[in-house]
Each structure stands twice: as structure tokens, then as C-alpha cells.
Write a protein that holds these residues in place. Structure first.
Motif, PDB file in Angstrom:
ATOM      1  N   ASP A  21       0.829  -1.196   0.000  1.00  0.00           N
ATOM      2  CA  ASP A  21       0.000   0.000   0.000  1.00  0.00           C
ATOM      3  C   ASP A  21       0.869   1.254   0.000  1.00  0.00           C
ATOM      4  O   ASP A  21       1.383   1.664   1.040  1.00  0.00           O
ATOM      5  CB  ASP A  21      -0.916  -0.017   1.234  1.00  0.00           C
ATOM      6  N   ASP A  22       1.079   1.825  -1.201  1.00  0.00           N
ATOM      7  CA  ASP A  22       1.746   3.120  -1.331  1.00  0.00           C
ATOM      8  C   ASP A  22       3.151   3.109  -0.711  1.00  0.00           C
ATOM      9  O   ASP A  22       3.510   3.979   0.079  1.00  0.00           O
ATOM     10  CB  ASP A  22       0.887   4.204  -0.676  1.00  0.00           C
ATOM     11  N   VAL A  23       3.955   2.133  -1.095  1.00  0.00           N
ATOM     12  CA  VAL A  23       5.301   1.978  -0.540  1.00  0.00           C
ATOM     13  C   VAL A  23       6.305   2.815  -1.328  1.00  0.00           C
ATOM     14  O   VAL A  23       6.421   2.676  -2.548  1.00  0.00           O
ATOM     15  CB  VAL A  23       5.734   0.501  -0.558  1.00  0.00           C
ATOM     16  N   SER A  24       7.030   3.664  -0.626  1.00  0.00           N
ATOM     17  CA  SER A  24       8.146   4.408  -1.202  1.00  0.00           C
ATOM     18  C   SER A  24       9.390   4.097  -0.390  1.00  0.00           C
ATOM     19  O   SER A  24       9.368   4.149   0.844  1.00  0.00           O
ATOM     20  CB  SER A  24       7.871   5.910  -1.204  1.00  0.00           C
ATOM     21  N   LEU A  25      10.456   3.761  -1.085  1.00  0.00           N
ATOM     22  CA  LEU A  25      11.657   3.283  -0.404  1.00  0.00           C
ATOM     23  C   LEU A  25      12.855   3.450  -1.332  1.00  0.00           C
ATOM     24  O   LEU A  25      12.759   3.213  -2.531  1.00  0.00           O
ATOM     25  CB  LEU A  25      11.476   1.805  -0.046  1.00  0.00           C
ATOM     26  N   THR A  26      13.980   3.870  -0.765  1.00  0.00           N
ATOM     27  CA  THR A  26      15.217   3.966  -1.537  1.00  0.00           C
ATOM     28  C   THR A  26      16.343   3.299  -0.771  1.00  0.00           C
ATOM     29  O   THR A  26      16.530   3.563   0.419  1.00  0.00           O
ATOM     30  CB  THR A  26      15.597   5.428  -1.828  1.00  0.00           C
ATOM     31  N   LEU A  27      17.077   2.431  -1.455  1.00  0.00           N
ATOM     32  CA  LEU A  27      18.277   1.803  -0.906  1.00  0.00           C
ATOM     33  C   LEU A  27      19.419   2.048  -1.870  1.00  0.00           C
ATOM     34  O   LEU A  27      19.338   1.678  -3.039  1.00  0.00           O
ATOM     35  CB  LEU A  27      18.073   0.294  -0.713  1.00  0.00           C
ATOM     36  N   SER A  28      20.478   2.678  -1.385  1.00  0.00           N
ATOM     37  CA  SER A  28      21.612   2.979  -2.256  1.00  0.00           C
ATOM     38  C   SER A  28      22.955   2.668  -1.606  1.00  0.00           C
ATOM     39  O   SER A  28      23.976   2.641  -2.303  1.00  0.00           O
ATOM     40  CB  SER A  28      21.584   4.453  -2.675  1.00  0.00           C
ATOM     41  N   ASN A  29      22.944   2.451  -0.300  1.00  0.00           N
ATOM     42  CA  ASN A  29      24.203   2.175   0.395  1.00  0.00           C
ATOM     43  C   ASN A  29      24.543   0.694   0.327  1.00  0.00           C
ATOM     44  O   ASN A  29      23.676  -0.152   0.584  1.00  0.00           O
ATOM     45  CB  ASN A  29      24.110   2.596   1.855  1.00  0.00           C
ATOM     46  N   PRO A  30      25.788   0.347   0.001  1.00  0.00           N
ATOM     47  CA  PRO A  30      26.158  -1.072   0.070  1.00  0.00           C
ATOM     48  C   PRO A  30      25.984  -1.570   1.502  1.00  0.00           C
ATOM     49  O   PRO A  30      26.278  -0.863   2.462  1.00  0.00           O
ATOM     50  CB  PRO A  30      27.625  -1.072  -0.355  1.00  0.00           C
ATOM     51  N   GLY A  31      25.474  -2.775   1.628  1.00  0.00           N
ATOM     52  CA  GLY A  31      25.265  -3.310   2.971  1.00  0.00           C
ATOM     53  C   GLY A  31      24.329  -4.500   2.933  1.00  0.00           C
ATOM     54  O   GLY A  31      23.688  -4.787   1.911  1.00  0.00           O
ATOM     55  N   ILE A  32      24.267  -5.190   4.060  1.00  0.00           N
ATOM     56  CA  ILE A  32      23.305  -6.262   4.265  1.00  0.00           C
ATOM     57  C   ILE A  32      22.148  -5.642   5.023  1.00  0.00           C
ATOM     58  O   ILE A  32      22.276  -5.279   6.194  1.00  0.00           O
ATOM     59  CB  ILE A  32      23.928  -7.432   5.056  1.00  0.00           C
ATOM     60  N   HIS A  33      21.044  -5.447   4.351  1.00  0.00           N
ATOM     61  CA  HIS A  33      19.911  -4.740   4.910  1.00  0.00           C
ATOM     62  C   HIS A  33      18.796  -5.729   5.252  1.00  0.00           C
ATOM     63  O   HIS A  33      18.533  -6.669   4.498  1.00  0.00           O
ATOM     64  CB  HIS A  33      19.391  -3.689   3.939  1.00  0.00           C
ATOM     65  N   GLY A  34      18.144  -5.514   6.373  1.00  0.00           N
ATOM     66  CA  GLY A  34      17.098  -6.416   6.838  1.00  0.00           C
ATOM     67  C   GLY A  34      15.717  -5.927   6.465  1.00  0.00           C
ATOM     68  O   GLY A  34      15.370  -4.769   6.713  1.00  0.00           O
ATOM     69  N   ALA A 180      34.277  -8.793   0.983  1.00  0.00           N
ATOM     70  CA  ALA A 180      35.180  -8.910  -0.162  1.00  0.00           C
ATOM     71  C   ALA A 180      34.588  -8.292  -1.423  1.00  0.00           C
ATOM     72  O   ALA A 180      35.330  -7.768  -2.274  1.00  0.00           O
ATOM     73  CB  ALA A 180      35.509 -10.382  -0.421  1.00  0.00           C
ATOM     74  N   HIS A 181      33.255  -8.328  -1.535  1.00  0.00           N
ATOM     75  CA  HIS A 181      32.572  -7.825  -2.731  1.00  0.00           C
ATOM     76  C   HIS A 181      31.338  -7.034  -2.294  1.00  0.00           C
ATOM     77  O   HIS A 181      30.213  -7.541  -2.370  1.00  0.00           O
ATOM     78  CB  HIS A 181      32.168  -8.986  -3.648  1.00  0.00           C
ATOM     79  N   PRO A 182      31.520  -5.804  -1.840  1.00  0.00           N
ATOM     80  CA  PRO A 182      30.379  -4.996  -1.347  1.00  0.00           C
ATOM     81  C   PRO A 182      29.317  -4.832  -2.427  1.00  0.00           C
ATOM     82  O   PRO A 182      29.630  -4.600  -3.601  1.00  0.00           O
ATOM     83  CB  PRO A 182      31.026  -3.655  -0.987  1.00  0.00           C
ATOM     84  N   ARG A 183      28.072  -4.967  -2.009  1.00  0.00           N
ATOM     85  CA  ARG A 183      26.948  -4.797  -2.917  1.00  0.00           C
ATOM     86  C   ARG A 183      25.687  -4.580  -2.086  1.00  0.00           C
ATOM     87  O   ARG A 183      25.754  -4.470  -0.859  1.00  0.00           O
ATOM     88  CB  ARG A 183      26.806  -6.021  -3.832  1.00  0.00           C
ATOM     89  N   LEU A 184      24.565  -4.497  -2.738  1.00  0.00           N
ATOM     90  CA  LEU A 184      23.287  -4.282  -2.064  1.00  0.00           C
ATOM     91  C   LEU A 184      22.646  -5.644  -1.817  1.00  0.00           C
ATOM     92  O   LEU A 184      22.290  -6.353  -2.764  1.00  0.00           O
ATOM     93  CB  LEU A 184      22.384  -3.408  -2.937  1.00  0.00           C
ATOM     94  N   ILE A 185      22.522  -6.010  -0.535  1.00  0.00           N
ATOM     95  CA  ILE A 185      21.954  -7.305  -0.167  1.00  0.00           C
ATOM     96  C   ILE A 185      20.750  -7.061   0.740  1.00  0.00           C
ATOM     97  O   ILE A 185      20.858  -6.354   1.751  1.00  0.00           O
ATOM     98  CB  ILE A 185      22.989  -8.186   0.549  1.00  0.00           C
ATOM     99  N   LEU A 186      19.617  -7.621   0.365  1.00  0.00           N
ATOM    100  CA  LEU A 186      18.387  -7.470   1.135  1.00  0.00           C
ATOM    101  C   LEU A 186      17.985  -8.842   1.656  1.00  0.00           C
ATOM    102  O   LEU A 186      17.846  -9.796   0.883  1.00  0.00           O
ATOM    103  CB  LEU A 186      17.288  -6.886   0.254  1.00  0.00           C
ATOM    104  N   VAL A 187      17.809  -8.944   2.971  1.00  0.00           N
ATOM    105  CA  VAL A 187      17.537 -10.225   3.617  1.00  0.00           C
ATOM    106  C   VAL A 187      16.234 -10.148   4.390  1.00  0.00           C
ATOM    107  O   VAL A 187      16.049  -9.261   5.236  1.00  0.00           O
ATOM    108  CB  VAL A 187      18.682 -10.616   4.587  1.00  0.00           C
ATOM    109  N   SER A 188      15.334 -11.067   4.108  1.00  0.00           N
ATOM    110  CA  SER A 188      14.105 -11.213   4.877  1.00  0.00           C
ATOM    111  C   SER A 188      14.265 -12.412   5.800  1.00  0.00           C
ATOM    112  O   SER A 188      14.676 -13.490   5.360  1.00  0.00           O
ATOM    113  CB  SER A 188      12.919 -11.438   3.934  1.00  0.00           C
TER     114      SER A 188
END
Length: 293
Positions: A21-34, A180-188
Motif C-alpha cells: 500500500d503506497d510503498v516508497s523506499l530507496t536503498l543505495s548504500n552497500p550493505g546487508i539490509h534487513g 570482499a565484494h560490497p553490494r546491495l543485499i536485502l535479507v528477509s
């Protein structure tokens, strides 16, 4: 380079069911995000839309400004590993078949790393995929996600079925490879207590909406427990946002959220024990307020 993921007023329905429902979100920083949420909160729908597996009912999802749906330039940068594992198809009779398919389809695939993970997770290329146990299937799925080295990698409860030692081994492998290889990782994950120490940012979603999005360090700093004589605890906690409280004899413990900057200092001056509230406890308390199961 880490891509920028952007969701702009994204809404998605399954028939009459509103999943996002009307989700706005920005992810740009390398990291393991929850990405945290209770069952049915919309986490899997969000990840599926981000991966381009389906089109949002409304709104825009882009990776570095490019729409993800039906756009190979964007989806080739994305890898999603779902709870189902995504490890079987008509082309993958054995684990070796699965590795060959991944090698052909994943532009950032690291074959040498995949072979090292086979040894680490005690898997054989000769194993029949359909004969794998649930835990083995989860290990193979996570291997595929790690070795894909996609700039945006998503794990949607993909390690369910692993026993605790194997999950911890996966967390170690995830952190090692990210460093070793920074990137954008999203973990549920529902194993929040186990994996929260890896999180750079935390997104909490409830009823299809983003309830909270901030750095993990900032979130940890917003929750505090006080323990000590009940009268002293009550005096310091007066007027604060109390999430829970427990009393044993004359000793009391309260969990607080969004505490005043000087509250911890005043609590210690009053002889009380203080501790930061874990992210899992904050998540449980925040989402429980609306009576979720």
C-alpha cells in the motif's frame, strides 16, 4: 558499483487483497539490509516486484533509474533466492546442472567461489536436486545466491530448513563475501536475533506499508531496558514510552522505546542497570501493538 533501488508509491493487489500500500523506499548504500515483517505483511510481494517477477499494480520500481519489469538490463543485475529455493527445473537434474545453468545465466557468477561453497556446505555436484533434503536444498539455494554476486541480491527466508549451525555458517559466508565484494543485499528473516548483527539498515513493513526504515545502529539506540528497584525504575521511566515491564519481588525491568537522550545517564546515576534493546525485541513490540498473530 552498488546500484540504487527505488520504489515510488508502489501498490500491489491480488484480486481484492491489498498486499502493498503506497510503498516508497530507496536503498543505495552497500550493505546487508534487513527486511522485517510478520507473516502476511508484504515482504515476499515486495521482493518479487523488485526482482521483476511481476508488475506492480501501481507505482514505479527502478534500479539505477531503469524500470525492473521486463527489462533485462535491470533484472540481470538482480538475484532473488526465495524460500522455495528455486533450485529445480527441467534443466537441473543434478546440482552440477544447476551450477551450469547459473554460470550461463548470471553475468557476475563466480565458479571458483561456487566450488568452495560446495565443500563448505558439504554438497556434491552429483547430488540429485529432487533427492535433496529440505536443509540441503536451502544450502544449495543460498550457494546460488552467494556465487551469483549480483549487484542486488535478495534472500527471502531462503535458509529455512537449515539447522542452527548451518544457518550460522551461512551468515558467516554472507558477511565474508560482502566484505570482499560490497553490494546491495536485502535479507528477509524471522531469525532476527541471529542475523540482526549483520544489518546496516532495517526496514520494517506491516500491513503492506513501511513502518520504519533507518540504520540498524540508530534503531538499536532507540530501545533501552532498565532494571533495578521498582520505585527507582518507575521514577526514571515516568513519561517514557514503555513497551513492556516485568516484576520479580522488589526488582523491576522495563523496556523503553524512543527514550530521551539523557535517560540512560539518569538511570545509571540512580544505580539502575541499562542495556540496549535488541532489534528483534523492538520489532516484536512495535508490530505487536496492532494485535498481529
Amino acid at each position: 558499483m552498488t546500484p540504487t533501488l527505488s520504489l515510488d508509491t508502489v501498490t500491489h493487489r491480488y484480486g481484492d487483497t491489498l498486499a502493498l500500500d503506497d510503498v516508497s523506499l530507496t536503498l543505495s548504500n552497500p550493505g546487508i539490509h534487513g527486511l522485517l515483517g510478520r507473516n502476511g505483511s508484504g515482504k515476499t510481494t515486495l521482493m518479487s516486484l523488485v526482482a521483476g517477477l511481476r508488475k506492480a499494480s501501481r507505482g514505479a520500481i527502478t534500479l539505477d533509474g531503469q524500470p525492473v519489469y521486463e527489462n533485462f538490463a535491470a533484472t540481470s543485475q538482480i538475484c532473488i533466492i526465495r524460500e522455495s529455493g528455486d533450485t529445480t527445473s527441467e534443466w537441473t537434474e543434478t546440482i552440477n546442472d544447476g551450477l551450469t545453468l547459473a554460470r550461463d545465466m548470471r553475468p557476475y557468477w563466480d565458479d571458483a567461489y561456487a566450488n568452495r561453497l560446495l565443500d563448505r556446505f558439504q554438497l556434491s555436484k552429483k547430488h540429485k536436486v529432487n533427492a535433496l533434503s529440505r536443509g540441503q536444498r536451502a544450502k544449495f539455494a543460498c550457494l546460488l545466491g552467494l556465487a551469483a554476486r549480483a549487484p542486488l541480491t535478495m534472500f527471502d527466508e531462503s535458509y529455512l530448513g537449515m539447522d542452527a549451525p548451518t544457518r550460522y555458517d551461512f551468515y558467516d559466508a554472507l558477511l565474508e563475501d560482502f566484505m570482499a565484494h560490497p553490494r546491495l543485499i536485502l535479507v528477509s528473516s524471522h531469525h532476527i536475533e541471529e542475523i540482526a548483527k549483520l544489518f546496516e539498515e532495517v526496514i520494517i513493513i506491516e500491513d503492506g506499508r513501511v513502518m520504519l526504515h533507518e540504520s540498524a545502529d540508530a534503531l538499536r539506540g532507540r530501545g533501552l531496558t532498565l532494571t533495578g528497584p521498582a520505585a527507582a525504575v518507575d521514577a526514571i521511566a515516568a513519561g517514557a514510552n514503555v513497551l513492556s515491564e516485568k516484576t520479580l519481588g522488589s526488582t523491576k525491568m522495563v523496556a523503553l522505546y524512543d527514550v530521551a537522550p539523557d535517560l540512560e545517564e539518569r538511570a545509571r546515576a540512580a544505580g539502575l542497570e541499562t542495556a540496549l534493546l535488541p532489534i528483534q525485541d523492538i520489532f516484536v513490540h512495535l508490530t505487536a501493538k496492532r494485535g498481529k498473530d
